[in-house]
Design a protein around this motif. Structure first.
Motif, PDB file in Angstrom:
ATOM      1  N   ARG A  73     -21.352-116.141-119.805  1.00 56.45           N
ATOM      2  CA  ARG A  73     -22.374-115.661-118.869  1.00 56.45           C
ATOM      3  C   ARG A  73     -22.187-114.174-118.584  1.00 56.45           C
ATOM      4  O   ARG A  73     -23.160-113.399-118.574  1.00 56.45           O
ATOM      5  N   ASP A  74     -20.948-113.775-118.363  1.00 56.88           N
ATOM      6  CA  ASP A  74     -20.670-112.357-118.117  1.00 56.88           C
ATOM      7  C   ASP A  74     -20.999-111.515-119.339  1.00 56.88           C
ATOM      8  O   ASP A  74     -21.572-110.416-119.225  1.00 56.88           O
ATOM      9  N   SER A 132     -24.664-110.935-119.715  1.00 54.77           N
ATOM     10  CA  SER A 132     -25.255-110.100-118.661  1.00 54.77           C
ATOM     11  C   SER A 132     -25.037-108.618-118.905  1.00 54.77           C
ATOM     12  O   SER A 132     -25.665-107.772-118.255  1.00 54.77           O
ATOM     13  N   ALA A 143     -26.861-108.688-124.495  1.00 57.48           N
ATOM     14  CA  ALA A 143     -28.201-109.073-124.024  1.00 57.48           C
ATOM     15  C   ALA A 143     -29.215-109.135-125.166  1.00 57.48           C
ATOM     16  O   ALA A 143     -29.071-108.476-126.192  1.00 57.48           O
TER      17      ALA A 143
END
Length: 219
Positions: free
Chosen positions: A156-157, A160, A165
């Protein structure tokens, strides 16, 4: 462009099940235990947290004591790389598959091992061309008995941030239920891999494979 998310142990390498047994037995000897693991035990226990190995072998030992044996095992593995050199090797077809993917897509390695060990493994396996420690080779250090940080948190990090991305699809290749659960972060396709001599772990996956070349269907 797709993002291929790789696990390390049991997927891109082979032999670490025996490394873990050799180190564990050396620690048991240093702590004064007569009990020893066999390589067959290593195949059975592989994928568990390291302290769980000791809980299995020493059922009367406390959780805290087994964690102390785990800590000693990690320290020994970081100080004496001869244990790794004895058995560790890239998995069959791993380098060729990573090279083919790198021509058109991005890749990240997320491992439950400790940061110092992950950097050592990447170098020893000759995977520096594909994964850079702390950038695309990410250590979760997921061997503690409590919750703590997970692979999902790490992915997730990564997604982000700027370099992580905007991918059209995520392809996850791992050997455990926690690897397959990475799709809960941003969807994707899952490949549950195991070496031919090991059974598949009990979890859902879109594909179950014994040959890493099958992942190239996603190119």
């Amino acid at each position: 462009m797709k993002l291929f998310v790789w696990d390390l142990h049991g997927v891109l390498e082979q032999g670490n099940d025996r490394v873990a047994i050799d180190i564990s037995n050396e620690v048991l000897k240093r702590f004064g235990h007569r009990e020893r693991f066999t390589y067959r035990d290593g195949a059975t226990l592989y994928g568990r947290k390291w302290y769980e190995y000791f809980e299995w072998l020493l059922p009367d030992a406390s959780r805290d004591y087994c964690v102390s044996l785990q800590d000693a095992s990690f320290d020994l593995s970081e100080r004496d790389v001869e244990f790794q050199r004895r058995w560790l090797a890239p998995a069959m077809h791993a380098w060729d598959v990573l090279a083919a993917i790198s021509l058109a897509h991005s890749q990240v390695l997320i491992s439950n091992t400790r940061p110092a060990n992950l950097e050592m493994f990447v170098k020893m396996l000759g995977l520096e061309q594909f994964f850079i420690p702390d950038k695309t080779a990410l250590a979760v250090d997921g061997h503690g008995p409590e919750g703590g940080r997970t692979k999902q948190d790490t992915l997730r990090d990564y997604l982000s941030q700027g370099p992580g991305a905007g991918y059209s699809e995520i392809v996850v290749i791992g050997d455990s239920p926690s690897d397959m659960m990475l799709t809960e972060v941003a969807g994707g396709v899952t490949y549950l891999y195991t070496h031919p001599e090991f059974p598949f772990r009990d979890c859902h996956a879109d594909f179950k494979i014994n040959d890493l070349r099958e992942v190239l269907a996603q190119l």
